[in-house]
Design a protein around this motif. Structure first.
Motif, short mmCIF file in Angstrom:
data_model
loop_
_atom_site.label_atom_id
_atom_site.label_comp_id
_atom_site.label_asym_id
_atom_site.label_seq_id
_atom_site.Cartn_x
_atom_site.Cartn_y
_atom_site.Cartn_z
N ALA A 1 -4.04 -5.69 0.24
CA ALA A 1 -3.72 -4.52 1.57
C ALA A 1 -4.89 -3.95 1.74
O ALA A 1 -5.92 -3.92 1.34
N GLN A 2 -4.47 -3.49 3.00
CA GLN A 2 -5.32 -2.23 3.44
C GLN A 2 -4.69 -0.73 4.72
O GLN A 2 -3.83 -1.52 4.05
N VAL A 3 -4.98 -0.08 4.15
CA VAL A 3 -4.57 1.31 4.90
C VAL A 3 -5.10 1.89 5.70
O VAL A 3 -6.46 1.73 5.76
N ALA A 4 -3.93 2.03 6.77
CA ALA A 4 -5.34 3.33 7.99
C ALA A 4 -3.60 4.19 8.21
O ALA A 4 -2.75 4.02 7.74
N LEU A 5 -4.45 5.15 8.37
CA LEU A 5 -3.58 6.56 9.45
C LEU A 5 -3.32 6.10 10.78
O LEU A 5 -4.31 5.75 11.32
N GLN A 6 -1.59 6.09 10.61
CA GLN A 6 -1.22 5.97 12.27
C GLN A 6 -1.54 7.25 13.10
O GLN A 6 -1.29 7.02 13.77
N LYS B 1 -1.84 -6.38 5.34
CA LYS B 1 -2.51 -7.44 4.34
C LYS B 1 -3.61 -7.77 5.02
O LYS B 1 -3.90 -7.77 5.92
N LYS B 2 -4.67 -7.48 4.30
CA LYS B 2 -5.95 -7.91 4.58
C LYS B 2 -6.33 -9.12 5.67
O LYS B 2 -5.90 -9.95 5.24
N PRO C 1 0.14 -8.18 -5.79
CA PRO C 1 1.09 -6.90 -5.22
C PRO C 1 1.80 -5.82 -6.16
O PRO C 1 1.33 -5.74 -6.81
N LEU C 2 1.47 -4.78 -5.53
CA LEU C 2 2.09 -3.42 -5.69
C LEU C 2 3.11 -3.09 -5.47
O LEU C 2 4.17 -3.31 -4.45
N TYR D 1 -9.28 0.65 9.13
CA TYR D 1 -8.71 0.12 7.77
C TYR D 1 -9.57 0.73 6.75
O TYR D 1 -10.57 0.30 6.54
N LEU D 2 -8.94 1.22 5.31
CA LEU D 2 -9.58 1.02 4.44
C LEU D 2 -8.73 -0.32 3.66
O LEU D 2 -7.68 -0.99 2.77
N ASP D 3 -9.54 -0.93 2.40
CA ASP D 3 -9.18 -2.05 1.65
C ASP D 3 -8.50 -1.12 0.54
O ASP D 3 -9.23 -0.22 -0.01
#
Length: 690
Positions: free
Chosen positions: A11-16, A688-689, A655-656, A647-649
């Motif tokens: 997965a990847q995360v970003a500040l929205q 998901k990446k 899965p978490l 996005y950052l990995d």
């Protein structure tokens, strides 16, 4: 979270988006952090001189001086501080107490002595470190945005006996401090416990503190205490004299003196003024022999009438107010005052000293025979039928009253009280000015003439029956813990501080007593009616010296004069009858100007993403940067929504399942952001990446 969140593998995360309420910060350079608090009679330069009672026309008619307070005094260079940090620092300096050891360490390092706090006995915190006075940031109830500061200053309208109540006579006795000769006895934090036999003991005698001689001494023995000062709201001390006045009925005389004195942490001058005398703690410019020869009646052409003469040569220490009996058995009232020239009251032998140094003065309690009997003539304690066995000192605002008490008859007669028509120096007790806000009981005995009397030295003694402080916690408020304003001036030892002390000690000698009497405490309303705190936030022409005050904008008074002393912005005094604490509240009139001086970053703490903080060269978990403004505002409610998501990995091959996401808002050095208030909302986009 109340339920588990499943994050897909890779997965990847970003500040929205991010919504915060930011206080901002203020850049504070050295020397730009100073304000003053004045506690005393109000000054009204616009009024008709002398027309209004209890209103002073200038600082020279007051008994107080502005107290200098500096924010972040130990932090060099320019600093950025949020409003919450500034409020916390204001609270700290208003309540600040520091020990003599700390001040000595600063001086040994070549630094100025550093004090804070408000010094007045009834404004002292209940104990060291307590937040008695508070500064809070006022906030909009809806948005949480800052509306400035609210200051709450408090005083206790009480006088409690710390001898017969808690902490008890035993505890008070253990804090006895030698008042006459520090080579004889050093029993407190100012000197340490001695192990050799002493010429006197200080011990609990029932519910009293006993000052008991153990030998016959040619020099006077004396003790005071390292406890909190007496309350100025009907505080004071009561002394039991039975053992000294009764023995004085015989051929031999026990010379004694009891009273109130400021306790210094510095030694006074030697008699010749060439050095400091290690045997005596007293004001720095006091000399042990000042004024004594005059009152012995041996100064050519200046001796007072015989009934007023008094042999003060045996008293080796300083005393602000005292009642004494010498070999002739005559009762006398004495005090040490400044403001007298050599022509008015010479020193003993040394004429080359400062003319206005403090000097012993014998006060005529008969006031030329106009005082009510039996004190319309000098009172003979040895021969008179009225058997006075107790003497009480009562402090009332800036006034001191002395009462003589006969325990056999129950009579309580006023020996000395303020009289606006009497001469201020020789027929009135001096007022309690700001340099003497730390008054402590003092007891002295000279029993040398009693030797070979057939009595043991321990048969003579004085008991401290009451010691009325503003708080039961006053045991922790002694001069070694909570230095007085006098100590601040003397130990800071700058030209400005010394001039301040000398000015205060002399002002009252020129005050017109009929129209401007010493202020009182109103025991019915429990208010100091004619004193109110004044904030000085810019240089003031009325409250001087305040030339370096420079916090008018910082504290939110940009639209106000230099002196914040009227309603509004003051809120009327409020008395809490349950605790006898009076709260005095003042609020900023305009929101202080603050800026967003630091960048803020969002950090995701409990996942495996990897970034690099180029600011410090270390690995990090920061995922986004928040600009210093949102396009419209720099502080207050800010909303950020990046137009392009970065996005950052999360570096999760599997899965978490998580029920908690830890997020921090930090500065560039990754210390936690302290400028946020209210509710913060952070929206993350996890995918998901691709």
């Amino acid at each position: 979270m109340t339920s588990t969140l499943e994050i897909p593998a890779d997965a990847q995360v970003a500040l929205q988006s991010c919504k915060i309420t930011l206080d901002g910060s203020t850049a504070l350079s050295p020397g730009r952090r100073v304000f003053y608090v004045y506690i005393g009679e109000p000054i009204d330069e616009a009024g008709v001189p002398g027309a209004l009672v209890n209103v002073r026309d200038s600082i020279d008619e007051t008994l107080s001086s502005p107290i200098r307070l500096e924010l972040f005094a130990d932090r060099p260079g320019t600093i950025d501080a949020s409003q919450e940090e500034i409020a916390a620092e204001i609270s700290r300096v208003l309540n600040f107490t520091t020990s003599k050891a700390h001040q000595d360490a600063r001086r040994n390092a070549g630094e100025l002595a550093l004090y804070g706090g408000l010094f007045h006995p009834n404004y002292l915190p209940p104990g060291p470190g307590d937040q008695f006075h508070v500064c809070d940031v006022k906030r909009d109830g809806t948005t949480g945005a800052s509306e400035g500061f609210q200051f709450t200053l408090k005083y206790t309208s009480t006088a409690v006996d710390i001898v017969s109540d808690a902490p008890s006579a035993t505890v008070v006795a253990n804090l006895a401090l030698d008042a006459c000769n520090l080579n004889m006895r050093t029993q407190t934090a100012l000197g340490g416990l001695g192990t050799t036999a002493q010429p006197y003991n200080v011990q609990a005698v029932g519910s009293n503190v006993g000052f008991i001689p153990q030998s016959y001494e040619q020099l006077s023995m004396g003790t005071t205490f390292d406890c909190g000062p007496v309350s100025l709201a009907a505080g004071g001390a009561l002394f039991e004299l039975s053992n000294v006045v009764n023995h004085a009925r015989g051929a031999k005389r026990t010379r004694f003196c009891v009273g109130l004195t400021r306790v210094s942490t510095t030694p006074c001058l030697t008699p010749r003024g060439t050095d400091f005398d290690p045997r005596n703690l007293a004001p720095r410019d006091y000399r042990r022999n000042s004024g004594k020869q005059y009152w012995r009646g041996t100064y050519p052409g200046n001796a007072p009438a015989a009934p007023l003469q008094v042999d003060l040569d045996d008293w080796q220490t300083y005393m602000d107010y005292g009642v004494c009996v010498n070999s002739d058995g005559i009762l006398r009232v004495v005090q040490v005052v400044s403001g007298l020239t050599h022509a008015e009251l010479p020193t003993r032998t040394y004429q080359n000293s400062e003319p206005n140094q403090p000097k012993w003065v014998n006060v005529d309690y008969t006031r030329g025979g106009t005082t009510a009997a039996p004190f319309d003539v000098p009172y003979d304690m040895a021969a008179n039928a009225q058997d006075y066995t107790q003497v009480g000192f009562e402090c009332d605002g800036s006034r001191v009253k002395i009462v003589m008490i006969s325990t056999s008859s129950g009579n309580q007669d006023i020996l000395m009280a303020f009289d606006a028509t009497a001469q201020p120096i020789f027929e009135n007790l001096k007022p309690i000015d700001q340099t003497a806000w730390n008054l402590q009981p003092i007891m002295m005995i000279n029993n040398f003439e009693e030797r070979n009397s057939g009595n043991a030295a321990s048969d003579y003694g004085i008991l401290l029956a009451d010691y009325m402080c503003s708080s039961l916690s006053a045991i922790d408020q002694g001069p070694s813990i909570m230095p007085s304003y006098y100590t601040y001036c003397m130990e800071r030892n700058t030209a400005k501080a010394l001039a301040e002390y000398k000015s205060l000690s002399r002002r009252w000698t020129n005050m017109p007593l009929a129209n401007l009497p010493y202020y009182e405490y109103d025991a019915v309303s429990q208010f100091f009616e004619v004193i109110r705190p004044v904030f000085i936030v810019a240089p003031s022409d009325s409250y001087v010296p305040t030339q370096d005050a420079n916090t008018r904008q910082l504290l939110g008074f940009a639209d106000m004069p230099a002196e914040i002393d009227r309603i509004p912005p003051w809120i009327a005094d409020a008395l809490d009858g349950g605790t006898n604490i009076v709260s005095q509240v003042v609020s900023s009139t305009l929101p202080p100007t603050a800026v967003s001086a630091k960048s803020i970053f969002v950090r995701l703490d409990n996942f495996n993403q990897k970034t690099m903080n180029a600011g410090n060269g270390n690995p990090s978990r920061i995922i986004a940067h928040l600009p210093r403004f949102d396009g419209q505002n720099e502080t207050g409610r800010l909303f950020f929504e990046p137009s392009t998501l970065v996005y950052l990995d999360l570096d999760n091959p599997n899965p978490l399942r998580v029920n908690q996401i830890d997020l921090s808002l930090v500065y560039a050095d990754e210390s936690l952001c302290t400028a946020l208030v209210g509710t913060t909302i952070i929206v993350l986009h996890i995918r998901k990446k691709q």
